[in-house]
Structure formats: structure tokens, C-alpha cells
Design a protein around this motif. Structure first.
Motif, mmCIF file in Angstrom:
data_model
loop_
_atom_site.group_PDB
_atom_site.id
_atom_site.type_symbol
_atom_site.label_atom_id
_atom_site.label_comp_id
_atom_site.label_asym_id
_atom_site.label_seq_id
_atom_site.Cartn_x
_atom_site.Cartn_y
_atom_site.Cartn_z
ATOM 1 N N GLY A 130 0.795 -1.222 0.000
ATOM 2 C CA GLY A 130 0.000 0.000 0.000
ATOM 3 C C GLY A 130 0.825 1.268 0.000
ATOM 4 O O GLY A 130 0.475 2.246 -0.654
ATOM 5 N N GLU A 131 1.956 1.269 0.725
ATOM 6 C CA GLU A 131 2.774 2.479 0.791
ATOM 7 C C GLU A 131 3.365 2.820 -0.579
ATOM 8 O O GLU A 131 3.459 3.992 -0.952
ATOM 9 C CB GLU A 131 3.873 2.353 1.860
ATOM 10 C CG GLU A 131 5.002 1.387 1.553
ATOM 11 C CD GLU A 131 4.705 -0.105 1.772
ATOM 12 O OE1 GLU A 131 5.612 -0.910 1.518
ATOM 13 O OE2 GLU A 131 3.583 -0.459 2.185
ATOM 14 N N HIS A 136 0.512 4.186 -2.775
ATOM 15 C CA HIS A 136 0.232 5.580 -2.427
ATOM 16 C C HIS A 136 1.254 6.506 -3.094
ATOM 17 O O HIS A 136 0.887 7.532 -3.689
ATOM 18 C CB HIS A 136 0.237 5.742 -0.909
ATOM 19 C CG HIS A 136 -0.326 7.032 -0.435
ATOM 20 N ND1 HIS A 136 -0.119 7.509 0.826
ATOM 21 C CD2 HIS A 136 -1.093 7.975 -1.049
ATOM 22 C CE1 HIS A 136 -0.723 8.673 0.971
ATOM 23 N NE2 HIS A 136 -1.317 8.971 -0.159
ATOM 24 N N GLN A 145 0.528 9.436 -6.069
ATOM 25 C CA GLN A 145 0.961 10.823 -5.908
ATOM 26 C C GLN A 145 1.907 11.241 -7.029
ATOM 27 O O GLN A 145 1.807 12.350 -7.547
ATOM 28 C CB GLN A 145 1.607 11.012 -4.541
ATOM 29 C CG GLN A 145 0.595 10.934 -3.420
ATOM 30 C CD GLN A 145 1.222 11.044 -2.042
ATOM 31 O OE1 GLN A 145 2.281 10.488 -1.780
ATOM 32 N NE2 GLN A 145 0.550 11.763 -1.162
ATOM 33 N N VAL A 183 -4.871 12.082 -3.556
ATOM 34 C CA VAL A 183 -5.277 10.844 -2.897
ATOM 35 C C VAL A 183 -5.755 11.125 -1.477
ATOM 36 O O VAL A 183 -5.111 11.856 -0.730
ATOM 37 C CB VAL A 183 -4.098 9.847 -2.847
ATOM 38 C CG1 VAL A 183 -4.515 8.541 -2.193
ATOM 39 C CG2 VAL A 183 -3.538 9.597 -4.238
ATOM 40 N N GLU A 184 -6.878 10.530 -1.125
ATOM 41 C CA GLU A 184 -7.372 10.548 0.248
ATOM 42 C C GLU A 184 -7.319 9.117 0.771
ATOM 43 O O GLU A 184 -7.554 8.175 0.016
ATOM 44 C CB GLU A 184 -8.807 11.076 0.305
ATOM 45 C CG GLU A 184 -8.930 12.534 -0.067
ATOM 46 C CD GLU A 184 -10.358 13.053 0.046
ATOM 47 O OE1 GLU A 184 -11.199 12.390 0.698
ATOM 48 O OE2 GLU A 184 -10.624 14.119 -0.528
ATOM 49 N N CYS A 185 -7.025 8.961 2.048
ATOM 50 C CA CYS A 185 -6.889 7.629 2.635
ATOM 51 C C CYS A 185 -8.090 7.268 3.496
ATOM 52 O O CYS A 185 -8.649 8.121 4.191
ATOM 53 C CB CYS A 185 -5.613 7.567 3.477
ATOM 54 S SG CYS A 185 -4.121 7.817 2.502
ATOM 55 N N GLU A 204 -9.142 2.056 0.851
ATOM 56 C CA GLU A 204 -7.980 2.572 1.576
ATOM 57 C C GLU A 204 -7.393 3.817 0.908
ATOM 58 O O GLU A 204 -6.936 4.733 1.575
ATOM 59 C CB GLU A 204 -6.885 1.498 1.683
ATOM 60 C CG GLU A 204 -7.138 0.476 2.771
ATOM 61 C CD GLU A 204 -8.022 -0.691 2.323
ATOM 62 O OE1 GLU A 204 -8.589 -0.655 1.208
ATOM 63 O OE2 GLU A 204 -8.155 -1.654 3.093
ATOM 64 N N TYR A 205 -7.373 3.817 -0.426
ATOM 65 C CA TYR A 205 -6.845 4.965 -1.188
ATOM 66 C C TYR A 205 -7.895 5.377 -2.208
ATOM 67 O O TYR A 205 -8.377 4.541 -2.979
ATOM 68 C CB TYR A 205 -5.535 4.608 -1.898
ATOM 69 C CG TYR A 205 -4.480 4.113 -0.934
ATOM 70 C CD1 TYR A 205 -3.784 5.004 -0.124
ATOM 71 C CD2 TYR A 205 -4.203 2.761 -0.813
ATOM 72 C CE1 TYR A 205 -2.832 4.554 0.779
ATOM 73 C CE2 TYR A 205 -3.257 2.299 0.081
ATOM 74 C CZ TYR A 205 -2.574 3.203 0.875
ATOM 75 O OH TYR A 205 -1.642 2.758 1.767
#
Length: 124
Positions: A14-15, A18, A22, A28-30, A45-46
Motif C-alpha cells: 500500500g505504501e 500511495h 501521488q 489521494v485521500e486515505c 484505503e486509497y
């Protein structure tokens, strides 16, 4: 009736996902809702917010992520969207793995067909 479609993708970290979103200039909102047809929502999640009210989300499904969106309302090229994220994700994952395992990138080039060739090495 929900119009959400889910697409399974080979994305586990996930990191890195993300970071990729970007770098592709998506806002992006989490851990929020994905908006779809007639106010329908689903959790992800994203989430990439779109001005037209049809968002694009990534949520964990087992070990991988899946994309969830109302692609008809989102009005994007689904294949192009998935391909651009998958390619950049694969590259960033490779670079992270190379570094984690103590390798150095010796050379990197983009071929005519868009393939990225990476040469790595390590002193033993």
C-alpha cells in the motif's frame, strides 16, 4: 443498484501504491468512501477524487489490492489507467526490492516499446 466494478491487480504494498498515485499527480485521500452512481459509496484505503463525483478507489482484498470504481461515470480509459499504475508500481517495487537486498542500479533505460530495462549489481 450498484454500478461499482472491481478489478483485481497485482499490487500488495500500500505504501508504494500511495507513492505511485501521488507521482502520477492524483490527489489521494486515505480510508474514505468512493463515490459512484446516484450517491452510492463503498469504502477504500486509497481514493482518487474526481470533480465529476465518480471516484477511483483501491481497497485490500486478501493479499492484494483491487480497484473499485464506477468506470462508466468516471469517464476514464480503464485499461490505460490500470496499465499506467501497474507499470509504475512494478518499477517502484523493483527499485525498493533491489535496495532492500543490497543491490545497486548500474543502468536503466526505457526501450522503444515502453519496457524499462534495469541492470543491477552487487559486490560479493
Amino acid at each position: 443498484m450498484s454500478h461499482f466494478t472491481t478489478i483485481k491487480v497485482q499490487i500488495k504494498r500500500g505504501e508504494i501504491l500511495h507513492e505511485v498515485l501521488q507521482e502520477l499527480n492524483y490527489q489521494v485521500e486515505c480510508n474514505t468512501n468512493v463515490r459512484g452512481y446516484q450517491g452510492d459509496t463503498t469504502q477504500a484505503e486509497y481514493v482518487i477524487r474526481q470533480k465529476n463525483g465518480y471516484d477511483l478507489g483501491f481497497r485490500r482484498s486478501g493479499e492484494n489490492y483491487e480497484i473499485v470504481a464506477d468506470f462508466w461515470g468516471a469517464k476514464i480509459n480503464q485499461q490505460q489507467f490500470v496499465n499506467s499504475i501497474s507499470q509504475k508500481y512494478a518499477h517502484k517495487t523493483l527499485m525498493a526490492t533491489v535496495q532492500e537486498q543490497g543491490f545497486n542500479v548500474e543502468d536503466e533505460e526505457v526501450l522503444e516499446d515502453g519496457t524499462v530495462r534495469v541492470l543491477v549489481g552487487r559486490w560479493v
